[in-house]
Design a protein around this motif. Sequence first.
Motif: not given
Length: 189
Positions: A45-50, A105-110, A112-115
Amino acid sequence: MDDDEESGLGEIVEMFLNAGYFRARVTSLSPFDKIVGGLAWSITASNVEVNFDLLFDEEAKIGRKIKLCENIEKALSEMRCPHPIQAHQIQGLAYDAILPVVRWLIKQVIATREEFGDRLRQFSSFYYGKGYGYKSLKQVEQRDPNPVGGLVDVKTTYRAQRSFRRKGGARPPSDQYTRVRQVLMEYGH
């Protein structure tokens, strides 16, 4: 499970639920499945390519679970997570090591959603502006200062008009079907 472990798991599950990972609510899942599933979901959900498999399978054997924990560890290091965690800590459910990682991680998800929400709003405004001439409500008000007057005009122009009228003294039909047909005929339908 003692009280500290239970409170740690409860806090982690609550954070996943608040972020939108609702499988953490499933009571039949083991704590390991809830945490690893939530971590895999958060990374995705953080939209990071792995470049490795984060597909979570709750029916996996121990070897596959260890490999998944190692992949989560790699993904977190690629994301530059400020809280180092190792695969054996995830596998062993070391809540004191997992909790700060989940918070981050939750901060990263939030974020990403805001962006993506901002980008989507910009795109929507751009797309709307291409097809429609009004950019704001003020421009609409400048064009037609009395929009309610226009509605009154439409109502008077297109009001129902009788084409036929029942003769005075004639009783309406007793069955509903015939009555509906007569009313529709009166108004030209």
